[in-house]
Design a protein around this motif. Structure first.
Motif, PDB file in Angstrom:
ATOM      1  N   VAL A  53       0.839  -1.202   0.000  1.00  0.00           N
ATOM      2  CA  VAL A  53       0.000   0.000   0.000  1.00  0.00           C
ATOM      3  C   VAL A  53       0.873   1.252   0.000  1.00  0.00           C
ATOM      4  O   VAL A  53       0.613   2.207  -0.742  1.00  0.00           O
ATOM      5  N   ALA A  54       1.923   1.265   0.808  1.00  0.00           N
ATOM      6  CA  ALA A  54       2.822   2.419   0.861  1.00  0.00           C
ATOM      7  C   ALA A  54       3.514   2.634  -0.485  1.00  0.00           C
ATOM      8  O   ALA A  54       3.682   3.781  -0.927  1.00  0.00           O
ATOM      9  N   ARG A  55       3.917   1.562  -1.134  1.00  0.00           N
ATOM     10  CA  ARG A  55       4.563   1.674  -2.443  1.00  0.00           C
ATOM     11  C   ARG A  55       3.598   2.273  -3.464  1.00  0.00           C
ATOM     12  O   ARG A  55       3.959   3.140  -4.259  1.00  0.00           O
ATOM     13  N   GLY A  56       2.353   1.828  -3.439  1.00  0.00           N
ATOM     14  CA  GLY A  56       1.350   2.372  -4.356  1.00  0.00           C
ATOM     15  C   GLY A  56       1.110   3.855  -4.124  1.00  0.00           C
ATOM     16  O   GLY A  56       0.994   4.632  -5.081  1.00  0.00           O
ATOM     17  N   GLN A  59       4.119   5.824  -5.490  1.00  0.00           N
ATOM     18  CA  GLN A  59       4.107   5.910  -6.949  1.00  0.00           C
ATOM     19  C   GLN A  59       3.060   6.900  -7.439  1.00  0.00           C
ATOM     20  O   GLN A  59       3.298   7.659  -8.378  1.00  0.00           O
ATOM     21  N   ALA A  60       1.898   6.915  -6.795  1.00  0.00           N
ATOM     22  CA  ALA A  60       0.856   7.876  -7.168  1.00  0.00           C
ATOM     23  C   ALA A  60       1.312   9.302  -6.882  1.00  0.00           C
ATOM     24  O   ALA A  60       1.081  10.212  -7.693  1.00  0.00           O
ATOM     25  N   ALA A  61       1.972   9.499  -5.760  1.00  0.00           N
ATOM     26  CA  ALA A  61       2.471  10.834  -5.412  1.00  0.00           C
ATOM     27  C   ALA A  61       3.535  11.278  -6.411  1.00  0.00           C
ATOM     28  O   ALA A  61       3.565  12.443  -6.826  1.00  0.00           O
ATOM     29  N   THR A  66       5.232  14.745 -10.759  1.00  0.00           N
ATOM     30  CA  THR A  66       5.837  14.832 -12.084  1.00  0.00           C
ATOM     31  C   THR A  66       4.935  15.610 -13.042  1.00  0.00           C
ATOM     32  O   THR A  66       5.415  16.459 -13.807  1.00  0.00           O
ATOM     33  N   LEU A  67       3.639  15.318 -12.999  1.00  0.00           N
ATOM     34  CA  LEU A  67       2.715  16.053 -13.857  1.00  0.00           C
ATOM     35  C   LEU A  67       2.666  17.535 -13.494  1.00  0.00           C
ATOM     36  O   LEU A  67       2.648  18.407 -14.358  1.00  0.00           O
ATOM     37  N   PHE A  68       2.652  17.817 -12.211  1.00  0.00           N
ATOM     38  CA  PHE A  68       2.647  19.212 -11.754  1.00  0.00           C
ATOM     39  C   PHE A  68       3.920  19.925 -12.194  1.00  0.00           C
ATOM     40  O   PHE A  68       3.878  21.049 -12.688  1.00  0.00           O
ATOM     41  N   ALA A  69       5.054  19.280 -12.015  1.00  0.00           N
ATOM     42  CA  ALA A  69       6.328  19.890 -12.400  1.00  0.00           C
ATOM     43  C   ALA A  69       6.391  20.098 -13.909  1.00  0.00           C
ATOM     44  O   ALA A  69       6.898  21.122 -14.380  1.00  0.00           O
ATOM     45  N   GLY A  70       5.869  19.146 -14.662  1.00  0.00           N
ATOM     46  CA  GLY A  70       5.847  19.300 -16.120  1.00  0.00           C
ATOM     47  C   GLY A  70       4.998  20.481 -16.545  1.00  0.00           C
ATOM     48  O   GLY A  70       5.378  21.259 -17.433  1.00  0.00           O
TER      49      GLY A  70
END
Length: 110
Positions: A53-56, A59-61, A66-70
């Motif tokens: 769950v923590a890994r998921g 990855q979502a974060a 990444t989208l925000f930075a792009g």
């Protein structure tokens, strides 16, 4: 004091191998083994699930950041080159878009 003497007497009888010592010890070992097996199995599966769950979530974060930075880089690129020729602006936009398609995100080292 009487409690200490009683406990010492019990351990002395077990050490001497009294008539009831072996079956009690075997039953104790079987009970302990079954309890440890069930508890460790339950705890292990819960830990594995928590890690998944923590890994998921991580990855979502990362995807969100990444989208925000792009988007931020694209906006800054467009505003920073607003007074440049059209070809330069389009090349800047294309370079940011290609960087996003590669999946690294802008400015994130490999």
């Amino acid at each position: 004091m009487a409690v200490d003497q009683g406990m010492a007497g019990d351990s002395a009888q077990e050490a001497a191998g009294g008539p009831d010592a072996a079956p009690d010890r075997q039953e104790y070992e079987q009970t302990l083994d079954s309890v440890v097996t069930s508890v460790s199995g339950t705890c292990y599966s819960q830990l594995v699930q928590a890690v998944s769950v923590a890994r998921g979530r991580a990855q979502a974060a990362r995807s969100t950041v990444t989208l925000f930075a792009g988007g931020l880089m694209a906006a800054l690129s467009v505003t920073a080159i607003a007074d440049r020729p059209a070809a330069t602006r389009w090349m800047g936009i294309a370079s940011v878009a290609l960087e996003e398609l590669r999946g690294r995100g802008p400015g994130i080292p490999v």
